[in-house]
Enzyme design. Structure first.
Site, PDB file in Angstrom:
ATOM      1  N   CYS A 292      41.230  64.992  59.596  1.00  0.00           N
ATOM      2  CA  CYS A 292      40.929  66.215  59.873  1.00  0.00           C
ATOM      3  C   CYS A 292      39.857  66.573  59.333  1.00  0.00           C
ATOM      4  O   CYS A 292      38.680  67.829  59.528  1.00  0.00           O
ATOM      5  CB  CYS A 292      41.920  67.587  60.330  1.00  0.00           C
ATOM      6  SG  CYS A 292      41.377  68.729  61.134  1.00  0.00           S
TER       7      CYS A 292
ATOM      8  N   CYS B 194      38.870  70.623  60.609  1.00  0.00           N
ATOM      9  CA  CYS B 194      39.586  71.384  59.978  1.00  0.00           C
ATOM     10  C   CYS B 194      38.250  71.530  58.888  1.00  0.00           C
ATOM     11  O   CYS B 194      38.092  72.344  57.807  1.00  0.00           O
ATOM     12  CB  CYS B 194      40.573  71.062  59.622  1.00  0.00           C
ATOM     13  SG  CYS B 194      42.063  70.651  60.543  1.00  0.00           S
ATOM     14  N   ASP B 195      38.331  70.136  58.277  1.00  0.00           N
ATOM     15  CA  ASP B 195      37.963  69.981  56.839  1.00  0.00           C
ATOM     16  C   ASP B 195      36.241  69.589  56.882  1.00  0.00           C
ATOM     17  O   ASP B 195      35.334  69.540  55.044  1.00  0.00           O
ATOM     18  CB  ASP B 195      38.354  68.615  55.954  1.00  0.00           C
ATOM     19  CG  ASP B 195      39.998  69.318  56.307  1.00  0.00           C
ATOM     20  OD1 ASP B 195      40.456  70.446  55.762  1.00  0.00           O
ATOM     21  OD2 ASP B 195      40.314  68.555  55.837  1.00  0.00           O
TER      22      ASP B 195
END
Ligand code: NDP
Length: 317
Positions: free
Chosen positions: A142, A145-146
């Site tokens: 992801c 997200c990261d």
């Protein structure tokens, strides 16, 4: 199911499992039909859009909208009409007789006259040993997200679909260089996304290349990649590795009861959301391996709520 007392279980006419666009649209329709549906959120409330940035193709948002913002609006709309969204994950089901039995978080029994399955799909991984070992330590599925962890660093992403394009472009906000690794000589992504990727100065595409291994002890230090045409194997120094190679449906829970195709997508009738079990309906990515869009998931969520409503009316007639 053993050891759980269903005698005093909470009962609902409609229980919806999953809260992506499909489940929440089913919730809006079902709530507006006065069923006060119980919506069990699942392990990823909001579904895949929670890990998406700009959604530019959902009608009604000409300037785009952030995925998490959109899902919050879906939730609010469902709750406005009386849907009850509940934290928790359905851990087992018995769909062999009605009322259907469900257990939430391995302890709370719930029974239902109809069940709408909208459990969606999850990211797939390459299956390399070091991939799972370094997950969360430089390996991620992801970018949204990261990605921010990789400011001014070199990263790689594998995949050739729209997800890989979208995530590669997202990573350009942070990383200094993005290697986009694809096993073939052409992408399957939409033309507009391909064009954006191919014209981006920070992205270098490594065509016909596979990832053989991930290097690093505690954190990702690089990849071992292979040119599939020449067989040449070499190291690629990157600090982050993103996997964007597709998804698998979250349907294991239902495998003893619902008909599925060989990859686990629930089979529904061609013109409805009916499954092989009367009273159980499926919508969204759990049953759609072709379109997999928020708008199509929402569309089938609407269909499932209407199908459930009509089926309940038929039972009571
Ligand atoms: P896709 O199935 O479309 O693409 C998966 C990609 O990963 C393919 O290029 C495939 O290669 C590659 N791949 C699969 N397995 C492996 C493997 N083991 N090793 C290396 N590469 C592998 O998945 P996506 O998640 O990209 O997209 C799913 C759906 O969602 C699509 O319909 C897409 O259009 C849609 N989507 C739409 C978006 C938007 O419109 N904003 C954003 C994101 C997704 P190969 O091509 O060789 O099979």
């Amino acid at each position: 199911m053993e050891g759980i007392d269903f005698g005093s279980a909470e009962h609902r006419k409609v229980v919806i499992i999953g809260t992506g666009p499909a489940g929440l649209t089913a919730a809006i329709y079902s709530a507006r039909a006065n069923f006060a549906p119980l919506v069990i959120q699942g392990p990823e409330p909001g579904g895949q859009l929670i890990t998406t940035t700009d959604v530019e193709n959902y009608p009604g948002f000409p300037d785009g909208i952030m995925g998490p913002d959109m899902m919050q609006m879906f939730e609010k709309q469902a709750e406005r009409f009386g849907a009850e969204l509940r934290w928790g994950t359905v851990t087992s089901v018995d769909l062999s007789q009605r009322p259907f039995k469900l257990i939430v978080d391995e302890e709370t029994p719930v029974t239902a006259d109809t069940v709408i399955v909208s459990t969606g799909a999850s990211a797939m991984y390459l299956g390399l040993e070091n991939e799972s070992r370094l997950l969360g330590h430089g390996v991620s599925a992801c970018a949204t997200c990261d990605g921010a962890f990789f400011r001014e660093q070199n990263v790689a992403i594998v995949g050739g679909g729209d997800t890989a394009m979208e995530e590669a472009l997202f990573l350009t906000r942070f990383a200094s260089k993005i290697f986009l690794i694809h096993r073939r000589g052409e992408f399957r992504a939409s033309k507009i996304m391909q064009d954006r990727v191919l014209s981006h100065e920070k992205i270098e595409v490594l065509w016909n290349t596979t990832v053989e291994d991930i290097r690093g002890d505690k954190l990702v230090e690089g990849l071992v990649i292979k040119d599939v045409n020449t067989g040449e194997v070499r190291d690629l120094d990157v600090e982050g590795f993103f996997v964007a190679i597709g998804h698998t449906p979250n349907t294991d829970l239902f495998k003893d009861f619902l008909d599925m195709d060989e990859t686990g997508y629930i089979q529904t009738q061609s013109d409805s959301t009916y499954t092989n079990i009367e009273g159980v309906f499926a919508c969204g990515d759990a049953q759609d391996h072709i379109y997999r869009q928020a708008v199509t998931a929402a569309g089938t969520g609407c269909m499932a709520a209407i199908d459930a409503e009509r089926w309940l009316a038929d039972q009571e007639a």
